[in-house]
Scaffold this active site. Structure first.
Site, PDB file in Angstrom:
ATOM      1  N   ASP A 336       0.800  -1.275  -0.110  1.00 24.76           N
ATOM      2  CA  ASP A 336       0.035   0.002  -0.156  1.00 24.76           C
ATOM      3  C   ASP A 336       0.708   1.329  -0.059  1.00 24.76           C
ATOM      4  O   ASP A 336       1.885   1.271   0.725  1.00 24.76           O
ATOM      5  CB  ASP A 336      -0.838  -0.276   1.208  1.00 24.76           C
ATOM      6  CG  ASP A 336      -2.006   1.278   1.407  1.00 24.76           C
ATOM      7  OD1 ASP A 336      -2.602   1.111   0.478  1.00 24.76           O
ATOM      8  OD2 ASP A 336      -1.720   1.808   2.331  1.00 24.76           O
ATOM      9  N   GLU A 373       1.552  -0.344  -4.961  1.00 30.95           N
ATOM     10  CA  GLU A 373       0.229   0.790  -5.352  1.00 30.95           C
ATOM     11  C   GLU A 373       1.000   2.066  -5.882  1.00 30.95           C
ATOM     12  O   GLU A 373       1.785   2.686  -5.060  1.00 30.95           O
ATOM     13  CB  GLU A 373      -0.583   0.821  -4.134  1.00 30.95           C
ATOM     14  CG  GLU A 373      -1.506   1.757  -4.609  1.00 30.95           C
ATOM     15  CD  GLU A 373      -2.278   2.397  -3.412  1.00 30.95           C
ATOM     16  OE1 GLU A 373      -3.452   2.875  -3.487  1.00 30.95           O
ATOM     17  OE2 GLU A 373      -1.838   2.517  -2.314  1.00 30.95           O
TER      18      GLU A 373
END
Length: 605
Positions: A336, A373
């Site tokens: 993330d 990401e």
């Protein structure tokens, strides 16, 4: 006019023991008198004279060849073609012919040997937001406990599966989806053609999205706890399906025991300067913890701390390694906001730590898939092999949104034609090796964006075009749960609606298209492993071909009116016969006839 063809796959590439033969095809009236292969030896430019073949691969086409020694140099084989006449030169690379040498990172690139996870290119991924996909029958006893959600300043809300989602308490609203529910729906996913799952965070956290981690070593009881994840892992292994977890290592939640904003007695860093975890976070001179993008419930982790590094990825039983080992045996991590992770409340030494996370994952599981990401340009990380791949927002999602939905990821207007769209996508791919391109994580949308169906609005008839594109463009396709049955929704929280399991609420035709495209991809090595060449890009029409050995897959996307397109006499399209596998167009000679707002796929051998 000079034409050139090369792709970093057979028939242009042939490996024989420790020699790699590279072939270039040329045609035209004034061919170069010499061709040189610009290659590298340990990052130093070398020039290898190419030899002209006496045999034409196709009528009017001349082949030039040169060999690279695979016993020397770096595994990433970068190369370019220098075309020479008596008084001039041209260069040929992934983006075509140019009058000057393209930048080094825009050369053809092939990884030999390839250290990345080879299995990824063959998958069809499915992204699941666990609370909203499926609720098991009966649910775990530990589920459905109401508690106070400090970040939201309220108790969480429990809703029935068929209750509508509202903007109220977006991060605090639970519908009861769990990991056993996912396991019960694996037959549905197998029928869809899914072979790998990517789960949004499953670890203990107060919110429904779980990006505010409270415990990295325990699965949230709302999802069924550790035993439910272990059951899901065992079931997916039995089904031959891969399973990827979401790693939120840029920040923790403020309720984590390491931080303990709410004084639960853990001795956390928030209120205790003597806490053993104090240097795991960054604090201002006034004693305020530095957080992620102004969210106080998400304090940034500070990787200046050696003990934090050991806990997250460095130690033998670090979090990164723990979940990749038995009995969990996960297949990898999605990282993330990976580009923001670093030291002193920012991203200092980011590349060092991302590479460390990836290295630790590979040490625990050599074939682990680690991808980041990145809403922006991920090539800096990919070119340094800090990650195996990235969520391909920049190289796939953004140009596709602009071409089909006339918007960007900020929901600002953006209207581009086919030529710009293909130049954008090809430019991004040109900076990646062939193997990296095949592992890029392609999505139409995700939990962080509006559903693509909703963005299309009055142009919703273009949705099937995007689906065909998703399964045929280089990279691994990932379906965001519910897209395949027509689930809609604007930005968070509406892109996270419960899955509509009532078939009366599903788009059966769309589901059938997803199933057909997954089957077509599974049966086509060219779609999974082949290179890509844009054949035509003008106005409303994009045509590209996937190439591997003698296999060809031609894809035509037409967002506009019915039309005819002359694709020209390309040797890449020289096959015995073309067979229409999807759509309703015709392909005869060099003429494509395309219906309005259509996507057509032909297979040739």
């Amino acid at each position: 006019m000079l034409h050139a063809w090369h792709l970093p796959v057979a028939p242009f590439i042939a490996q024989r023991q420790e020699r790699l033969t590279i072939t270039l095809w040329l045609s035209g009236e004034h061919l170069p008198t010499r061709v040189v292969l610009r290659s590298e030896l340990d990052n130093e430019e070398i020039s290898l004279p190419m030899r002209r073949s006496a045999h034409a691969p196709h009528p009017g086409v001349v082949a030039w060849r040169a060999d690279i020694n695979l016993n020397e140099g770096q595994p990433r084989r970068r190369y370019l073609f220098k075309l020479l006449w008596e008084n001039r030169q041209r260069w040929f690379g992934p983006q075509g012919i140019s009058q000057f040498p393209p930048a080094r990172l825009e050369h053809f690139a092939l990884d030999l040997p390839d250290s990345g996870p080879d299995w990824v290119a063959d998958q069809v991924f499915y992204q699941i937001f666990p609370d909203r996909f499926a609720r098991s029958k009966p649910g775990p006893i530990a589920k459905d406990n109401v508690y106070y959600h400090h970040a939201a300043g309220r108790e969480i809300v429990l809703r029935e599966w068929d209750e509508p989602l509202t903007a109220e308490a977006g991060g605090s609203t639970f519908y009861g989806g769990d990991l056993d529910g996912i396991g019960e729906k694996l037959p549905y996913l197998k029928k869809l053609g899914v072979t790998a799952l990517y789960l949004n965070p499953v670890f203990v956290a107060p919110s429904v999205h779980k990006y505010d981690t409270e415990d990295y070593r325990q699965v949230d009881p709302q999802f069924g706890g550790n035993v439910a994840l272990l059951r899901l892992r065992q079931t997916t292994l039995a089904q031959g399906m891969r399973l990827i977890l979401d790693g939120v290592f840029n920040h923790s939640g403020d309720s984590h025991g390491w931080f303990d904003r709410h004084n639960r007695g853990t001795g956390g860093a928030c209120h205790n300067p003597e806490s053993p975890w104090r240097d795991w976070y960054s604090f201002s001179e006034e004693g305020r913890a530095l957080d992620w993008l102004g969210y106080p419930s998400l304090p940034k982790l500070d990787y200046q701390s050696e003990t934090l590094v050991d806990e997250i990825y460095g130690g033998e039983d670090s979090i990164v390694r723990h979940w990749l080992k038995a009995p969990w045996n996960m297949d990898g991590w999605r990282l993330d906001v990976v580009h923001m992770l670093g030291e002193n409340g920012g991203a200092r030494n980011n590349m060092h730590h991302i590479a460390g996370i990836t290295r630790a994952a590979k040490e625990a599981r050599p074939d682990a898939f680690v991808f980041g990401e990145h809403f922006g340009d991920a090539r800096q990380w990919l070119q340094n092999d800090a990650e195996d791949a990235a969520m391909n927002y920049m190289g796939f999602t953004k140009p596709l949104w602009a071409f089909l939905a006339n918007t960007d990821l900020s929901y600002d207007p953006q209207d581009i034609d086919a030529q710009i769209c293909m130049a954008w996508m090809d430019n991004y791919r040109a900076s990646l090796s062939h193997q990296q391109q095949l592992r890029m994580f392609n999505q139409l949308d995700s939990h962080d964006t509006s559903r693509f169906k909703t963005l299309l609005g009055k142009d919703v008839a273009r949705l099937p075009l995007a689906v065909v594109w998703l399964f045929t463009w280089p990279g691994v396709p990932c379906i965001y749960y519910g897209d395949e049955v027509g689930l809609d929704g604007a930005n968070d929280p509406f892109c996270r609606k419960p899955f509509p399991w009532d078939k009366r609420q599903q788009d059966g035709e769309l589901l059938a298209l997803y199933q057909r495209m997954a089957k077509l991809r599974r049966r086509s090595q060219a779609l999974r492993r082949g290179a890509c060449q844009v054949i035509y890009a003008e106005g409303d029409v994009v045509v590209f071909v996937r190439v591997l050995k003698q296999q060809r897959v031609l894809v035509a996307i037409n967002r506009g009116q019915a039309c005819e397109v002359v694709v020209g006499d390309s040797p890449l399209l020289n096959v015995k016969a073309w067979y229409l596998k999807e759509g309703k167009g015709t392909f005869e000679g060099d003429l494509l006839t395309l219906p309005a707002v259509s996507a057509s796929v032909w297979v040739g051998n």
